[in-house]
Design an enzyme around this catalytic site. Structure first.
Site, PDB file in Angstrom:
ATOM      1  N   GLY A 129       0.830  -1.076   0.040  1.00 20.82           N
ATOM      2  CA  GLY A 129      -0.071   0.137  -0.038  1.00 20.82           C
ATOM      3  C   GLY A 129       0.924   1.269   0.181  1.00 20.82           C
ATOM      4  O   GLY A 129       0.788   2.090   0.880  1.00 20.82           O
ATOM      5  N   GLY A 173       0.970   4.043  -1.608  1.00 20.02           N
ATOM      6  CA  GLY A 173       0.838   5.220  -2.140  1.00 20.02           C
ATOM      7  C   GLY A 173       1.775   6.002  -3.050  1.00 20.02           C
ATOM      8  O   GLY A 173       1.793   5.335  -4.237  1.00 20.02           O
ATOM      9  N   TRP A 174       1.940   7.185  -3.257  1.00 15.35           N
ATOM     10  CA  TRP A 174       2.697   7.926  -4.124  1.00 15.35           C
ATOM     11  C   TRP A 174       4.244   7.724  -3.800  1.00 15.35           C
ATOM     12  O   TRP A 174       5.205   8.445  -4.327  1.00 15.35           O
ATOM     13  CB  TRP A 174       2.540   9.385  -4.144  1.00 15.35           C
ATOM     14  CG  TRP A 174       1.056   9.862  -4.709  1.00 15.35           C
ATOM     15  CD1 TRP A 174       0.754   9.723  -5.737  1.00 15.35           C
ATOM     16  CD2 TRP A 174      -0.121   9.988  -3.912  1.00 15.35           C
ATOM     17  NE1 TRP A 174      -0.549  10.161  -5.930  1.00 15.35           N
ATOM     18  CE2 TRP A 174      -0.983  10.056  -4.904  1.00 15.35           C
ATOM     19  CE3 TRP A 174      -0.473   9.721  -2.550  1.00 15.35           C
ATOM     20  CZ2 TRP A 174      -2.311  10.532  -4.458  1.00 15.35           C
ATOM     21  CZ3 TRP A 174      -1.651  10.203  -2.088  1.00 15.35           C
ATOM     22  CH2 TRP A 174      -2.797  10.507  -3.295  1.00 15.35           C
ATOM     23  N   CYS A 182     -12.431  14.438  11.019  1.00 15.31           N
ATOM     24  CA  CYS A 182     -11.420  13.401  11.055  1.00 15.31           C
ATOM     25  C   CYS A 182     -10.508  13.775  12.522  1.00 15.31           C
ATOM     26  O   CYS A 182      -9.945  13.323  13.250  1.00 15.31           O
ATOM     27  CB  CYS A 182     -10.591  13.021  10.012  1.00 15.31           C
ATOM     28  SG  CYS A 182     -11.490  11.756   8.985  1.00 15.31           S
TER      29      CYS A 182
END
Length: 376
Positions: free
Chosen positions: A163, A165-166, A346
């Site tokens: 996972g 991401g960038w 959040c």
């Protein structure tokens, strides 16, 4: 008693006034929002903001105050709705391979322009570490370096990021610690931009568009990380996730898991978040993680710095606000209100300690204790 009066009494307990003049007070433009919340729960609260039925300057502080008084428990209908949804979802696997290949792009392929303007220079879309940092770039680099030190990375090591991401962590680890990195993502936008950033800097980083359950490496890795990805895995798949992570790791390696954590075991996230932000996401509890880790891996270290996510989200929202005019033609006003509500609500959840942030260092059972930096 009207629904407005019910909510006035509840809000008073949280020191929140309807149509008050303090930053965290809620300004209501249409009383029908109270009726909708009574019928539909928290999803109607978020949608009410998106639709302009209410406003608040400091949504983060509003949510902090409401969560601290357990607002949902005080409105019985909301609790019943949530329990019902949880029971339905417990009989299915909403994070199957086919499903996550749809759900992950729903959020992460919104547009690199949005995330580039909101995030730090390295494009880290997970909690930063603010202990000795004064701005977002410093805090994100501090987080990346903290993970590198906990893993005791050495030049030439091979690392897998589940996972990725960038590729922010992989690019940092390759640049600063000389490791060779592979990363997995299901977002085409992330894969393309992450690989481009690695290639532009001539880094030994390979971003792979594949689910962790389908990945078959040619050899095991010295180190494995998963930073802000297990929230998409779901309780039905925790066993497979940790078995895969263990199988990817050499016998004396270290696996570091970075995740949002919940004090409650659950099968779904808040309904509004599920609909608009992270479809079928689930924030794990320590009990659920521990059950899947048991008998497979040793827990070497647990580090909780949840309050740092509050600061991170507030910094992202500030960047979003500052740069909105650069991308506003590509998105709607409703999207603007949705994204603002997402980031600040959040932040309020972390501020109230309704959510935490855990880094968990793991090794295979029977392995020699590796040398790495514990929580600091």
């Amino acid at each position: 008693m009207s629904n407005r009066e019910i909510f006035e009494n509840i809000f008073n307990e949280a020191d929140v006034k309807i149509n008050g003049d303090r930053p965290w007070d809620i300004v209501v433009h249409d009383d029908k929002v109270f009726d909708q919340i009574m019928l539909q729960g928290s999803i109607a609260f978020g949608e009410g903001y998106m639709d302009g039925l209410w406003d608040c300057e400091r949504i983060d502080e509003l949510l902090n105050r409401l969560l601290k008084i357990n607002v949902e428990e005080k409105v019985g209908a909301l609790n019943k709705i949530k329990v019902g949804l949880s029971k339905i979802k417990s009989f299915v696997n909403p994070q199957s391979i086919a499903k996550v290949k749809q759900d992950v792009p729903f959020h992460y392929d919104l547009g690199n322009d949005l995330f580039e303007l909101m995030l730090d220079d390295r494009m880290a879309y997970t909690c930063a570490y603010w202990k000795d940092a004064s701005n977002l770039n410093e805090a994100q680099e501090a987080k990346l370096d903290l993970i590198c030190r906990k893993l005791n990375l050495q030049p030439g090591m091979r690392l897998l990021d589940i996972g990725c991401g960038w590729s922010s962590f992989m690019n940092y680890a390759a640049e600063k610690y000389g490791v060779i990195c592979d990363g997995l993502t299901l977002s085409v936008e992330q894969q393309q931009l992450g690989q481009k950033m690695a290639n532009d800097n001539n880094l030994p980083v390979n971003v792979i568009l594949q689910d962790y359950r389908e990945f078959k490496p040619e050899q095991a890795y010295d180190r494995v990380v998963s930073i802000g990805m297990i929230e998409h895995v779901g309780p039905s798949n925790y066993d497979d996730f940790f078995k895969c992570a263990s199988s990817f790791l050499v016998d004396n390696g270290v696996f570091l898991l970075h995740t949002i954590g919940s004090p409650h075991s659950q099968h779904s996230v808040d309904p509004w978040i599920n609909k608009y932000i992270f479809p079928n996401g689930v924030v794990p509890s320590m009990a659920r993680l521990g059950s899947s880790i048991e008998g497979l891996l040793n827990i070497e270290d647990i580090h909780n710095f949840g309050p740092d996510y509050d600061k991170t989200l507030v910094a992202w929202e500030a960047n979003f606000e500052k740069n909105w005019d650069k991308i506003s033609s590509q998105y709607s006003e409703k999207f603007y209100r949705m994204w603002r509500f997402y980031l600040l609500s959040c932040a309020g959840a972390f501020r109230s300690r309704d959510l935490s942030l855990w880094q968990i260092a793991l090794t295979k059972i029977g392995a020699e204790l590796p040398v790495y930096v514990r929580a600091s």
